[in-house]
Design a protein around this motif. Structure first.
Motif, PDB file in Angstrom:
ATOM      1  N   LEU A 251      44.642  -5.791 -10.329  1.00 48.27           N
ATOM      2  CA  LEU A 251      44.455  -7.262 -10.546  1.00 48.27           C
ATOM      3  C   LEU A 251      45.221  -8.323  -9.821  1.00 48.27           C
ATOM      4  O   LEU A 251      46.246  -7.753  -9.185  1.00 48.27           O
ATOM      5  CB  LEU A 251      44.588  -7.375 -11.931  1.00 48.27           C
ATOM      6  CG  LEU A 251      44.733  -8.425 -12.728  1.00 48.27           C
ATOM      7  CD1 LEU A 251      44.460  -8.171 -14.295  1.00 48.27           C
ATOM      8  CD2 LEU A 251      45.959  -9.358 -12.657  1.00 48.27           C
TER       9      LEU A 251
ATOM     10  N   ILE B 274      44.078  -5.885 -17.744  1.00 41.47           N
ATOM     11  CA  ILE B 274      44.355  -4.706 -16.982  1.00 41.47           C
ATOM     12  C   ILE B 274      43.574  -3.297 -17.600  1.00 41.47           C
ATOM     13  O   ILE B 274      43.632  -2.298 -17.175  1.00 41.47           O
ATOM     14  CB  ILE B 274      45.746  -4.390 -16.795  1.00 41.47           C
ATOM     15  CG1 ILE B 274      46.156  -3.346 -15.452  1.00 41.47           C
ATOM     16  CG2 ILE B 274      46.553  -3.911 -17.905  1.00 41.47           C
ATOM     17  CD1 ILE B 274      45.526  -3.781 -14.100  1.00 41.47           C
TER      18      ILE B 274
ATOM     19  N   ILE C 296      47.181 -10.823 -18.725  1.00 37.56           N
ATOM     20  CA  ILE C 296      46.906  -9.860 -17.699  1.00 37.56           C
ATOM     21  C   ILE C 296      47.203  -8.315 -18.459  1.00 37.56           C
ATOM     22  O   ILE C 296      46.523  -7.408 -18.218  1.00 37.56           O
ATOM     23  CB  ILE C 296      48.020  -9.958 -16.745  1.00 37.56           C
ATOM     24  CG1 ILE C 296      47.887 -11.037 -15.840  1.00 37.56           C
ATOM     25  CG2 ILE C 296      48.368  -8.578 -15.976  1.00 37.56           C
ATOM     26  CD1 ILE C 296      49.078 -11.449 -15.050  1.00 37.56           C
TER      27      ILE C 296
ATOM     28  N   TRP D  57      38.468  -4.526  -8.955  1.00 36.07           N
ATOM     29  CA  TRP D  57      39.700  -5.665  -8.871  1.00 36.07           C
ATOM     30  C   TRP D  57      39.242  -6.777  -9.618  1.00 36.07           C
ATOM     31  O   TRP D  57      37.890  -6.851 -10.022  1.00 36.07           O
ATOM     32  CB  TRP D  57      39.561  -6.483  -7.454  1.00 36.07           C
ATOM     33  CG  TRP D  57      40.436  -5.750  -6.313  1.00 36.07           C
ATOM     34  CD1 TRP D  57      39.947  -4.915  -5.549  1.00 36.07           C
ATOM     35  CD2 TRP D  57      41.821  -5.773  -6.203  1.00 36.07           C
ATOM     36  NE1 TRP D  57      40.968  -4.581  -4.545  1.00 36.07           N
ATOM     37  CE2 TRP D  57      42.099  -4.985  -5.069  1.00 36.07           C
ATOM     38  CE3 TRP D  57      42.888  -6.459  -6.690  1.00 36.07           C
ATOM     39  CZ2 TRP D  57      43.249  -4.860  -4.300  1.00 36.07           C
ATOM     40  CZ3 TRP D  57      44.089  -6.291  -6.357  1.00 36.07           C
ATOM     41  CH2 TRP D  57      44.256  -5.684  -5.164  1.00 36.07           C
ATOM     42  N   ALA D  58      40.175  -7.515 -10.560  1.00 36.52           N
ATOM     43  CA  ALA D  58      39.799  -8.629 -10.928  1.00 36.52           C
ATOM     44  C   ALA D  58      40.990  -9.819 -10.487  1.00 36.52           C
ATOM     45  O   ALA D  58      41.950  -9.430 -10.131  1.00 36.52           O
ATOM     46  CB  ALA D  58      40.037  -8.642 -12.477  1.00 36.52           C
TER      47      ALA D  58
ATOM     48  N   SER E 242      46.722 -11.960  -9.901  1.00 31.59           N
ATOM     49  CA  SER E 242      46.835 -13.279 -10.809  1.00 31.59           C
ATOM     50  C   SER E 242      47.240 -14.523  -9.890  1.00 31.59           C
ATOM     51  O   SER E 242      48.312 -14.244  -8.801  1.00 31.59           O
ATOM     52  CB  SER E 242      48.206 -13.034 -11.710  1.00 31.59           C
ATOM     53  OG  SER E 242      48.440 -14.300 -12.471  1.00 31.59           O
TER      54      SER E 242
END
Length: 203
Positions: free
Chosen positions: A107, A101, A97, A7-8, A109
């Motif tokens: 991800l 990605i 993004i 994940w980010a 936001s």
């Protein structure tokens, strides 16, 4: 601690927002999320102000220009939704993004002023197993619902990339009064397929 290597969490911040950045990092940390996965994206001119705070809490500072190139003049303080300055910032969001990605499969936001009360990643992981995109919804009695760009999750997928690229192209040529969120909802409503591929997150 929740493992978030795939994940980010991406948050865009400008100068003048150190308190917001610290509050976000503390909230995310207190949810048990690994702060190394929190990417605070900041313009180079804000690095001297914000990098120390980001590093102190274990977040990842990302320089905006290194991610998407030159960005021109940006506001140096918190700006209100719907203002020309806010719209200028939002024209950067999907570009950021689209780049990040490529680094992680999933991800989140979030706006810098989002309050983090508990870890949403396990729930969002289950959602993204079934849907490529999940957006927060506005508390309005409309159908199709109004999606909010202040908090959303996505995974790398052809549908996701297509929507992002479409939004970037149209936002660049849109009149200044058109906001990111209004255009986003217009694009989604143009195709019935979109409503089947986007999960509306509960309030």
């Amino acid at each position: 601690m929740e493992q978030t290597e795939d994940w980010a969490i991406v948050i865009l911040a400008t100068s003048g927002l150190r308190d917001f950045v610290e509050s976000a990092l503390v909230g995310i940390r207190d949810c048990g999320i690994n702060l190394a996965r929190v990417h605070i994206v900041l313009p180079s001119k804000a690095s001297a102000e914000l990098r120390e705070t980001i590093t102190k809490f274990g977040g990842t500072a990302r320089i905006l220009e290194e991610i998407i190139g030159e960005v021109g003049d940006l506001p140096n303080e918190y700006v209100e939704y719907g203002t020309p300055e806010f719209t200028r910032l939002m024209k950067l969001r999907f570009r950021i993004i689209r780049s990040i990605i490529n680094e992680v499969p999933r991800l989140v936001s979030a706006d810098v002023d989002v309050a983090w009360l508990r870890n949403p990643l396990p729930y969002l992981a289950k959602v993204l197993d079934q849907y490529p995109l999940a957006f927060q919804t506005e508390a309005d009695p409309y159908f199709p619902q109004n999606f909010c760009a202040g908090f959303f999750a996505l995974r790398d997928h052809d549908f996701t990339r297509g929507l992002i690229d479409n939004h970037i192209a149209r936002f660049d040529s849109a009149p200044p009064e058109v906001t990111m969120q209004v255009l986003l909802n217009d694009i989604i409503r143009e195709s019935r397929v979109s409503l089947k591929r986007i999960f509306p997150l509960p309030e």
